[in-house]
Design a protein around this motif. Structure first.
Motif, PDB file in Angstrom:
ATOM      1  N   GLU A  91     -22.719  12.536  30.439  1.00 28.21           N
ATOM      2  CA  GLU A  91     -23.975  13.237  30.747  1.00 28.21           C
ATOM      3  C   GLU A  91     -24.166  13.369  32.258  1.00 28.21           C
ATOM      4  OE1 GLU A  91     -26.003  14.876  28.701  1.00 28.21           O
ATOM      5  OE2 GLU A  91     -24.433  14.346  27.237  1.00 28.21           O
ATOM      6  N   ALA A  92     -23.900  12.281  32.972  1.00 29.81           N
ATOM      7  CA  ALA A  92     -24.085  12.287  34.422  1.00 29.81           C
ATOM      8  C   ALA A  92     -23.175  13.326  35.079  1.00 29.81           C
ATOM      9  CB  ALA A  92     -23.808  10.899  35.004  1.00 29.81           C
ATOM     10  N   ALA A  93     -21.936  13.426  34.577  1.00 26.52           N
ATOM     11  CA  ALA A  93     -20.985  14.381  35.147  1.00 26.52           C
ATOM     12  C   ALA A  93     -21.435  15.821  34.895  1.00 26.52           C
ATOM     13  CB  ALA A  93     -19.588  14.137  34.580  1.00 26.52           C
ATOM     14  N   LYS A  94     -22.093  16.048  33.761  1.00 24.42           N
ATOM     15  CA  LYS A  94     -22.584  17.401  33.442  1.00 24.42           C
ATOM     16  C   LYS A  94     -23.657  17.852  34.423  1.00 24.42           C
ATOM     17  CE  LYS A  94     -21.839  17.583  28.440  1.00 24.42           C
ATOM     18  NZ  LYS A  94     -22.535  17.090  27.224  1.00 24.42           N
ATOM     19  N   ASP A  95     -24.410  16.888  34.932  1.00 24.13           N
ATOM     20  CA  ASP A  95     -25.488  17.209  35.879  1.00 24.13           C
ATOM     21  C   ASP A  95     -24.963  17.549  37.261  1.00 24.13           C
ATOM     22  OD1 ASP A  95     -27.401  16.786  33.991  1.00 24.13           O
ATOM     23  OD2 ASP A  95     -27.825  14.712  34.595  1.00 24.13           O
ATOM     24  N   ILE A  96     -23.679  17.272  37.489  1.00 26.11           N
ATOM     25  CA  ILE A  96     -23.098  17.469  38.820  1.00 26.11           C
ATOM     26  C   ILE A  96     -22.176  18.688  38.781  1.00 26.11           C
ATOM     27  CG2 ILE A  96     -21.536  16.444  40.529  1.00 26.11           C
ATOM     28  CD1 ILE A  96     -22.586  13.671  39.587  1.00 26.11           C
ATOM     29  N   ASP A  97     -22.289  19.560  39.771  1.00 27.10           N
ATOM     30  CA  ASP A  97     -21.436  20.750  39.843  1.00 27.10           C
ATOM     31  C   ASP A  97     -19.980  20.355  40.103  1.00 27.10           C
ATOM     32  OD1 ASP A  97     -23.339  22.631  39.366  1.00 27.10           O
ATOM     33  OD2 ASP A  97     -23.763  23.034  41.492  1.00 27.10           O
ATOM     34  N   GLY A  98     -19.071  20.935  39.352  1.00 23.62           N
ATOM     35  CA  GLY A  98     -17.642  20.743  39.618  1.00 23.62           C
ATOM     36  C   GLY A  98     -17.131  19.393  39.183  1.00 23.62           C
ATOM     37  N   ASP A  99     -15.908  19.074  39.660  1.00 20.71           N
ATOM     38  CA  ASP A  99     -15.309  17.782  39.347  1.00 20.71           C
ATOM     39  C   ASP A  99     -16.131  16.659  39.995  1.00 20.71           C
ATOM     40  OD1 ASP A  99     -13.381  19.297  38.158  1.00 20.71           O
ATOM     41  OD2 ASP A  99     -11.820  18.883  39.649  1.00 20.71           O
ATOM     42  N   VAL A 100     -15.904  15.437  39.514  1.00 17.63           N
ATOM     43  CA  VAL A 100     -16.647  14.298  40.065  1.00 17.63           C
ATOM     44  C   VAL A 100     -15.690  13.211  40.555  1.00 17.63           C
ATOM     45  CG1 VAL A 100     -18.691  14.683  38.628  1.00 17.63           C
ATOM     46  CG2 VAL A 100     -16.842  13.192  37.787  1.00 17.63           C
ATOM     47  N   VAL A 101     -16.264  12.257  41.249  1.00 17.18           N
ATOM     48  CA  VAL A 101     -15.548  11.033  41.616  1.00 17.18           C
ATOM     49  C   VAL A 101     -16.123   9.928  40.747  1.00 17.18           C
ATOM     50  CG1 VAL A 101     -14.998   9.430  43.482  1.00 17.18           C
ATOM     51  CG2 VAL A 101     -15.364  11.847  43.979  1.00 17.18           C
ATOM     52  N   MET A 102     -15.261   9.047  40.232  1.00 14.60           N
ATOM     53  CA  MET A 102     -15.750   7.910  39.446  1.00 14.60           C
ATOM     54  C   MET A 102     -15.239   6.615  40.069  1.00 14.60           C
ATOM     55  SD  MET A 102     -15.276   9.510  35.616  1.00 14.60           S
ATOM     56  CE  MET A 102     -15.962   8.097  34.746  1.00 14.60           C
ATOM     57  N   LYS A 103     -16.154   5.626  40.183  1.00 16.18           N
ATOM     58  CA  LYS A 103     -15.803   4.360  40.849  1.00 16.18           C
ATOM     59  C   LYS A 103     -16.351   3.183  40.069  1.00 16.18           C
ATOM     60  CE  LYS A 103     -16.849   6.640  45.218  1.00 16.18           C
ATOM     61  NZ  LYS A 103     -17.411   6.537  46.553  1.00 16.18           N
ATOM     62  N   ILE A 104     -15.585   2.129  40.052  1.00 19.96           N
ATOM     63  CA  ILE A 104     -16.054   0.888  39.435  1.00 19.96           C
ATOM     64  C   ILE A 104     -17.144   0.281  40.326  1.00 19.96           C
ATOM     65  CG2 ILE A 104     -14.392  -0.704  40.542  1.00 19.96           C
ATOM     66  CD1 ILE A 104     -15.167  -0.707  36.803  1.00 19.96           C
ATOM     67  N   VAL A 105     -18.176  -0.267  39.717  1.00 24.69           N
ATOM     68  CA  VAL A 105     -19.236  -0.934  40.476  1.00 24.69           C
ATOM     69  C   VAL A 105     -19.252  -2.404  40.090  1.00 24.69           C
ATOM     70  CG1 VAL A 105     -21.701  -1.008  41.011  1.00 24.69           C
ATOM     71  CG2 VAL A 105     -20.610   1.188  40.465  1.00 24.69           C
ATOM     72  N   SER A 106     -18.806  -3.249  41.014  1.00 27.45           N
ATOM     73  CA  SER A 106     -18.742  -4.680  40.746  1.00 27.45           C
ATOM     74  C   SER A 106     -18.879  -5.457  42.042  1.00 27.45           C
ATOM     75  CB  SER A 106     -17.391  -5.025  40.099  1.00 27.45           C
ATOM     76  OG  SER A 106     -17.159  -6.417  40.194  1.00 27.45           O
ATOM     77  N   VAL A 117     -10.715  10.301  42.049  1.00 20.34           N
ATOM     78  CA  VAL A 117     -11.351  11.498  42.618  1.00 20.34           C
ATOM     79  C   VAL A 117     -10.912  12.728  41.839  1.00 20.34           C
ATOM     80  CG1 VAL A 117     -11.511  10.493  44.945  1.00 20.34           C
ATOM     81  CG2 VAL A 117      -9.545  11.894  44.349  1.00 20.34           C
ATOM     82  N   GLY A 118     -11.739  13.761  41.870  1.00 25.84           N
ATOM     83  CA  GLY A 118     -11.399  15.038  41.234  1.00 25.84           C
ATOM     84  C   GLY A 118     -11.279  14.952  39.720  1.00 25.84           C
ATOM     85  N   VAL A 119     -12.199  14.255  39.085  1.00 27.19           N
ATOM     86  CA  VAL A 119     -12.167  14.124  37.629  1.00 27.19           C
ATOM     87  C   VAL A 119     -12.921  15.298  36.986  1.00 27.19           C
ATOM     88  CG1 VAL A 119     -12.730  12.629  35.669  1.00 27.19           C
ATOM     89  CG2 VAL A 119     -12.203  11.606  37.906  1.00 27.19           C
ATOM     90  N   PRO A 120     -12.214  16.108  36.169  1.00 27.74           N
ATOM     91  CA  PRO A 120     -12.912  17.196  35.459  1.00 27.74           C
ATOM     92  C   PRO A 120     -13.750  16.628  34.302  1.00 27.74           C
ATOM     93  CG  PRO A 120     -10.564  17.218  34.906  1.00 27.74           C
ATOM     94  CD  PRO A 120     -10.767  16.099  35.890  1.00 27.74           C
ATOM     95  N   ASP A 121     -14.766  17.372  33.883  1.00 29.49           N
ATOM     96  CA  ASP A 121     -15.694  16.902  32.838  1.00 29.49           C
ATOM     97  C   ASP A 121     -14.977  16.331  31.618  1.00 29.49           C
ATOM     98  OD1 ASP A 121     -17.819  17.536  34.383  1.00 29.49           O
ATOM     99  OD2 ASP A 121     -18.558  19.198  33.147  1.00 29.49           O
ATOM    100  N   GLU A 122     -13.897  17.024  31.178  1.00 21.82           N
ATOM    101  CA  GLU A 122     -13.258  16.604  29.929  1.00 21.82           C
ATOM    102  C   GLU A 122     -12.492  15.282  30.059  1.00 21.82           C
ATOM    103  OE1 GLU A 122     -12.815  19.424  31.570  1.00 21.82           O
ATOM    104  OE2 GLU A 122     -10.677  19.901  31.832  1.00 21.82           O
ATOM    105  N   GLU A 123     -12.311  14.813  31.295  1.00 22.26           N
ATOM    106  CA  GLU A 123     -11.588  13.544  31.455  1.00 22.26           C
ATOM    107  C   GLU A 123     -12.503  12.369  31.815  1.00 22.26           C
ATOM    108  OE1 GLU A 123      -8.299  14.138  34.158  1.00 22.26           O
ATOM    109  OE2 GLU A 123      -7.501  15.723  32.856  1.00 22.26           O
ATOM    110  N   VAL A 124     -13.809  12.635  31.846  1.00 18.28           N
ATOM    111  CA  VAL A 124     -14.751  11.598  32.286  1.00 18.28           C
ATOM    112  C   VAL A 124     -14.757  10.400  31.334  1.00 18.28           C
ATOM    113  CG1 VAL A 124     -17.219  11.099  32.598  1.00 18.28           C
ATOM    114  CG2 VAL A 124     -16.203  13.137  33.641  1.00 18.28           C
ATOM    115  N   ALA A 125     -14.747  10.664  30.035  1.00 12.32           N
ATOM    116  CA  ALA A 125     -14.825   9.572  29.052  1.00 12.32           C
ATOM    117  C   ALA A 125     -13.603   8.651  29.160  1.00 12.32           C
ATOM    118  CB  ALA A 125     -14.952  10.146  27.643  1.00 12.32           C
ATOM    119  N   ASP A 126     -12.410   9.241  29.193  1.00 13.87           N
ATOM    120  CA  ASP A 126     -11.190   8.426  29.290  1.00 13.87           C
ATOM    121  C   ASP A 126     -11.131   7.672  30.617  1.00 13.87           C
ATOM    122  OD1 ASP A 126     -10.353   9.189  26.832  1.00 13.87           O
ATOM    123  OD2 ASP A 126      -8.882  10.681  27.540  1.00 13.87           O
TER     124      ASP A 126
END
Ligand code: ADP
Ligand code: MG
Length: 230
Positions: free
Chosen positions: A47-62, A76-85
């Motif tokens: 859902e969060a990635a859908k709110d953001i234009d284009g590919d996203v960056v995903m990072k562990i928070v610890s 970096v450069g994660v397309p919407d369809e790869e966010v879950a994996d």
């Protein structure tokens, strides 16, 4: 006032390292941060990635993982369809690195334009002799290799902040070397000044690093922040 509240809140915790709260602190001081969210569930990441234009960056928070990319904790450069994996991968890598690590979630963040931009660092720490020091330098993967940085005692004036940019060897990189478009130097100067104001206003902040502050022709963005408080 908001910055004070954020710092008060962190006192109740058992760690003196700030991650996400540090991002809120910068926002309270008017320093631009990328759009994003911290989520603890896969569906929320999608859902969060859908709110953001284009590919996203995903990072562990610890709080137990300080250098996220060292353990494969940044994609970096994660397309919407790869966010879950990618969400699952990041959690698995963190667990693999340290089975008992406290994992607060995954940060889903807007991409900064690194092709048009340059990674810089703005940092603060306290010197026993000189007091609060502001550091500015080239950031990203080059930081340790090039050791291209300069320091001033906070608070830093506008001319001093401009001097700091003049002083680093990589200044031409920011100012349009080899036909590149110059980055938003006023944005960099303002960020240096605002950070120096933050450390002046709050003695409880012992250390804070924006690495990188991505500077592009259109502006600056603090994409990774780490802080230590008293
Ligand atoms: P860490 O320093 O803990 O490894 P960062 O958040 O700094 O984690 O991410 C590592 C690198 O990934 C950055 O130096 C930058 O090159 C890239 N990166 C991180 N966030 C973004 C972003 N929002 N947009 C573009 N690149 C990013
Ligand atoms: Mg970083």
């Amino acid at each position: 006032e908001r910055a004070r509240e954020i710092l008060e809140r962190t006192k109740e915790r058992d760690t003196n390292k700030l991650g996400v709260e540090a991002m809120e602190l910068l926002e309270a001081y008017g320093i631009p941060t990328p759009q994003g969210a911290i989520v603890s569930e896969k569906n929320a990441a999608v859902e969060a990635a859908k709110d953001i234009d284009g590919d996203v960056v995903m990072k562990i928070v610890s709080p137990d993982i300080l250098h996220k990319s060292d353990i494969g904790g940044v994609e970096v450069g994660v397309p919407d369809e790869e966010v879950a994996d990618t969400f699952d991968d990041l959690i698995a890598r963190a667990r693999n690195y340290q089975p008992d690590a406290t994992i607060l979630g995954v940060q889903v963040q807007e991409m900064a334009d690194l092709d048009a931009g340059t990674e810089t660092i703005v940092g603060i720490n306290r010197d026993p002799q000189f007091g609060p020091l502001v550091m500015f330098g080239l950031g990203g993967i080059f930081v340790e290799v090039l050791e291209d940085a300069t320091f001033r005692v906070a608070p830093v004036s506008e001319p001093e902040a401009t001097e700091m940019i003049d002083e680093i060897d990589s200044a031409p990189l920011l100012r349009g070397a080899r036909g590149r478009e110059p980055v938003d130097e006023a944005g960099v100067v303002e960020t240096i000044q605002r950070i120096s104001q933050l450390v002046t206003d709050f003695p409880a902040i012992l250390e804070l690093d924006i690495n990188p502050l991505v500077a592009t022709p259109d502006g600056v963005a603090a994409v990774d922040i780490r802080a230590t408080v008293d």
